[in-house]
Design an enzyme around this catalytic site. Structure first.
Site, PDB file in Angstrom:
ATOM      1  N   HIS A 419       0.817  -1.212   0.000  1.00  0.00           N
ATOM      2  CA  HIS A 419       0.000   0.000   0.000  1.00  0.00           C
ATOM      3  C   HIS A 419       0.856   1.270   0.000  1.00  0.00           C
ATOM      4  O   HIS A 419       0.641   2.200  -0.782  1.00  0.00           O
ATOM      5  CB  HIS A 419      -0.923  -0.001   1.222  1.00  0.00           C
ATOM      6  CG  HIS A 419      -1.765   1.233   1.347  1.00  0.00           C
ATOM      7  ND1 HIS A 419      -1.361   2.335   2.064  1.00  0.00           N
ATOM      8  CD2 HIS A 419      -2.971   1.545   0.820  1.00  0.00           C
ATOM      9  CE1 HIS A 419      -2.286   3.264   1.981  1.00  0.00           C
ATOM     10  NE2 HIS A 419      -3.282   2.815   1.246  1.00  0.00           N
ATOM     11  N   CYS A 750       0.771  -5.214 -17.358  1.00  0.00           N
ATOM     12  CA  CYS A 750       0.520  -4.163 -16.367  1.00  0.00           C
ATOM     13  C   CYS A 750       1.192  -4.501 -15.046  1.00  0.00           C
ATOM     14  O   CYS A 750       0.867  -3.914 -14.021  1.00  0.00           O
ATOM     15  CB  CYS A 750      -0.980  -3.957 -16.161  1.00  0.00           C
ATOM     16  SG  CYS A 750      -1.836  -5.418 -15.542  1.00  0.00           S
TER      17      CYS A 750
END
Length: 798
Positions: A419, A750
């Site tokens: 995160h 990606c």
């Protein structure tokens, strides 16, 4: 005989060329009245008392010598500013209007009253300063405005006070700071019919996003009552964002953002002249100030004003509570974003050596210096000091508000896909993650340098080291055959990086919007009425206040968030990955523990496609489908491509596509394309079968690596074994690219690998991949690397 002076001029006879005569405010109002009313922009009628009238007042009252005298005293003795400024104002407040000048002003006011069919029309009397040799000087915010002025005597007195306001302490200080000679400054006065926004609403509007400079947005702030509260920052207004390119398109409502402000107070008129602040009624605080048609009307006006002036504009608007009509009451060029350098990227380099304190994995390529602010739990977030270097064990979505205020970020735990790393990249904040012991070694207030400019290894140095910044012009980057895209999770990040020379977004992570904006588990919203936990129900009620249908809260927030991301790259493709939380991550959402099983290995458990058609989550997935459909078909962002993650079998793909179609997302209907993540070996082995069901593949190198090598990507013990450049992984990637090219199916990547390893990006180019999607901070280096590789391939083929 000389030409008679022009003391009064109607807005309908004023254009920007009259700026020296009427000042910036009045010239702008005249320009809009003269040039844009036919296009539908509504401006309250009025007139300007010109700068020639000001000079006539100075002559008539013999004020020039005393003004010069007091001005000289102020310049020689700055400490005397207050007393001498007050003395000048006193002279003005005693000044007499020449009879012909007063008659001209009164006659113009009477004419305004006749047109509005009233005797003592309430007007706003606004100062509009200018200078003889600086006609473009705006002097914004330096003089006074008088509202709700009624009657001829009150008007003349308000004009006198306007003249006196040219000599307030702040106005004199401003002129001294800017080097403007006091004797060359004049004042024009604008007299304009008051809009009854005291019983309506008002606000400000920009034809550009004020934070990022994104040119496709109109930003509107709105509050109840008179607009001074919004302009002066006395109230927390509603905020709306509209996407300009889709304005006026039939059937579309391109409002990207609607956020309610607290709107705790509002400004209203006093019975006669003047205003006062009162508490806003609870019913007003809980609703939006403007309805959607009104938001769109203002946005269309903003676009018209911007087009007419040929530059981004800063505007003020008002809504008459009596008639319900909207008005434009001011427009001026936007001055913050327009002064920033467009199309420029920065790179950084340390100029000093220092004592190494810690090492970890670098995020971004920047350098930050500052004092440490150590936060050990979410309960201490309020203690964070803006401008510090945040030091924490790890972060989660609750920390995002303080992460935005940090100069740099250091964590004990986490890898490049954690995160803290993802958020730091998107915010453009240098971060070093996975240091292992930052919270034990670094002390509060300790000065440190966070360097991410030395490769994949991030370094923490003692003290604040000097560093250099280098700017690179984006227009110098060569076009590449390989499409360069970027990975984005949040609207804030999409707006921050909108100017990068990419052709779309290859991965828009839906789960970040769910965790950071929505916060509630979708199944808890679907079954809200059946919840038995009173405290949980109250918590959800507080978050979703204003939404009687709690499912609508999810659809509304998600659709607008996705539309904001898609707008920054419109019309280029924006590939939105459907939610890809693991069960332990879903459980962390509010109410999530009621609906999520505990799994031994969530990484290869109930995630991705397997959730979408299962009874335990399908109603929640249907909300995702509704949000995507709304973002595409109502908000108008048809460049959104939907991507299905972690799809294990072709049969599973059929089930997911069937649920999507049942909820209005039918492949190839209304231009919808559906992609699949290629992150499971089965996706490679059965590539031709998956290609029959999907329009494109996007390689997820993180999951494909862990499932090919059998390595948990989050395991600290196995870090050295996790490598996307392993021969087995690269063979799988080369194989699936070859097979997709044979079937004519689009294929891109990606994953993290091309961002971290330029040689990996070169390998992908050699394989003939269609697109590479990278973290924003890696785009510039990747374009150069891909360009070089493509040139090498062309040379080899000659």
């Amino acid at each position: 005989m000389g030409q008679a002076p022009i003391w009064v001029k109607g807005f309908d006879r004023i254009r920007m060329k009259d700026l020296a005569q009427v000042g910036g405010k009045n010239a702008s109002l005249g320009e809009m009245t003269s040039a844009l009313t036919k296009a539908g922009v509504r401006v309250p009628p009025g007139f300007a008392v010109t700068s020639e009238a000001f000079r006539e007042m100075v002559r008539h009252n013999r004020l020039q010598k005393p003004i010069d005298y007091f001005s000289l005293l102020i310049e020689k003795h700055p400490s005397s500013l207050k007393a001498n400024a007050q003395a000048v104002r006193a002279l003005w407040l005693k000044a007499k209007f020449p009879i012909p000048l007063a008659a001209s002003i009164i006659e113009a006011y009477r004419d305004l009253c006749r047109k509005e069919k009233t005797r003592d029309l309430p007007v706003a009397v606004r100062s509009s300063a200018t200078a003889e040799d600086l006609p473009d000087a705006s002097f914004a915010g330096q003089q006074e405005t008088f509202l709700n002025v009624r009657g001829e005597k009150a008007l003349i007195d308000a004009c006198r006070r306007c003249y006196a306001s040219l000599y307030t302490d702040r106005a004199i200080s401003y002129r001294i700071e800017k080097g403007y000679a006091h004797k060359k400054i004049a004042l024009s006065i604008g007299v304009q019919r008051m809009v009854r926004s005291d019983i309506g609403s008002s606000g400000v509007m920009f034809s550009i996003d004020t934070e990022s400079g994104f040119t496709g947005a109109v930003l509107i702030n709105a509050a109840f009552g008179l607009g001074e509260t919004v302009v002066q920052g006395e109230v927390d207004p509603d905020e709306y964002m509209v996407f300009k390119p889709l304005l006026g398109k039939k059937g579309l409502v391109p409002i990207l953002k609607k956020e309610k402000g607290a709107k705790e107070v509002k400004m209203i008129y006093r019975r006669r002249e003047g205003t006062r602040l009162v508490r806003t009624a609870p019913v007003e605080r809980e609703r939006y100030v403007l309805a959607d048609p009104e938001i769109l009307q203002l946005a269309r006006w903003a676009a018209l004003v911007e087009k007419h002036y040929g530059k981004p504009m800063d505007m003020e608007w008002a809504k008459d509570g009596g008639t319900g009509k909207l008005y434009m009451v001011q427009a001026r060029p936007e001055t913050v974003q327009s002064r920033r350098k467009a199309g420029v990227l920065k790179s950084y380099k340390l100029k000093q050596k220092g004592k190494m304190l810690l090492q970890g994995m670098s995020v971004g390529d920047g350098i930050a210096v500052g004092p440490v602010c150590r936060i050990t739990s979410a309960k201490q977030i309020s203690q964070f000091k803006e401008g510090s270097v945040l030091v924490a064990e790890m972060t989660d979505p609750d920390w995002v508000p303080i992460m935005k205020k940090a100069r740099g970020i250091i964590t004990d735990h986490g890898g490049r896909t954690c995160h803290a790393a993802i958020v730091s990249r998107e915010l453009g904040i240098p971060a070093v993650v996975g240091t292992g012991k930052a919270t034990h070694i670094l002390k509060n207030g300790q000065k440190v340098t966070v360097s991410c400019a030395e490769g994949l290894q991030g370094n923490i140095y003692q003290g604040e080291l000097a560093f250099s910044e280098k700017e690179t012009r984006l227009d110098r980057f060569a076009q590449t055959r390989t499409q360069i895209l970027m990975n984005i999770a949040s609207p804030d990040a999409a707006f921050q990086w909108w100017h990068l020379p990419v052709k779309g977004i290859g991965l828009a992570r839906m789960e970040f919007l769910v965790s950071e904006t929505i916060k509630v588990h979708p199944m808890a919203l679907v079954h809200f009425k059946d919840l038995s936990d009173k405290k949980l129900k109250e918590q959800i009620e507080g978050i979703t206040k204003g939404y009687n249908d709690k499912s609508e809260y999810f659809v509304d927030k998600l659709s607008r968030g996705l539309a904001q991301i898609a707008a920054t790259q419109y019309p280029h493709p924006v590939i939105v990955r459907l939610s890809d939380f693991k069960t332990n991550e879903y459980a962390n959402l509010i109410g999530g523990s009621l609906y999520e099983p505990k799994e031994e290995n969530p990484m290869i458990g109930w995630r991705g496609a397997s959730r979408y058609y299962s009874a335990g989550y399908q109603p929640g997935f249907e909300l995702e489908c509704k949000a995507l459909k709304r973002a595409r078909e109502i908000l108008g962002l048809t460049n959104i491509v939907v991507m299905v993650p972690f799809c294990r079998t072709p049969q599973e793909a059929d089930k997911v596509l069937a649920v999507m179609a049942a909820n209005g997302l039918r492949r190839h209907q209304k231009g919808l394309e559906v992609y699949v993540m290629c992150e499971i070996p089965a996706n490679v082995i059965l590539a031709e079968e998956f290609a029959k069901r999907f329009d494109g593949f996007s390689i997820g190198s993180n999951d494909l690596t862990q499932l090919t090598l059998g390595v948990d990507r989050d395991s600290g013990i196995l870090t050295k074994l996790f490598d996307e450049r392993d021969e087995a992984v690269m063979k799988s990637i080369a194989d699936v690219i070859r097979r997709c090219r044979a079937t004519g199916t689009k294929i891109g990547i990606c994953g993290q690998a091309p961002s971290d390893h330029p040689e990996f990006a070169a390998f992908l180019v050699r394989c003939g991949i269609d697109s590479i999607s990278l973290n924003p901070d890696s785009v510039a280096a990747a374009i150069l690397s891909v360009s070089r590789q493509e040139k090498a391939i062309r040379r080899a083929r000659r």
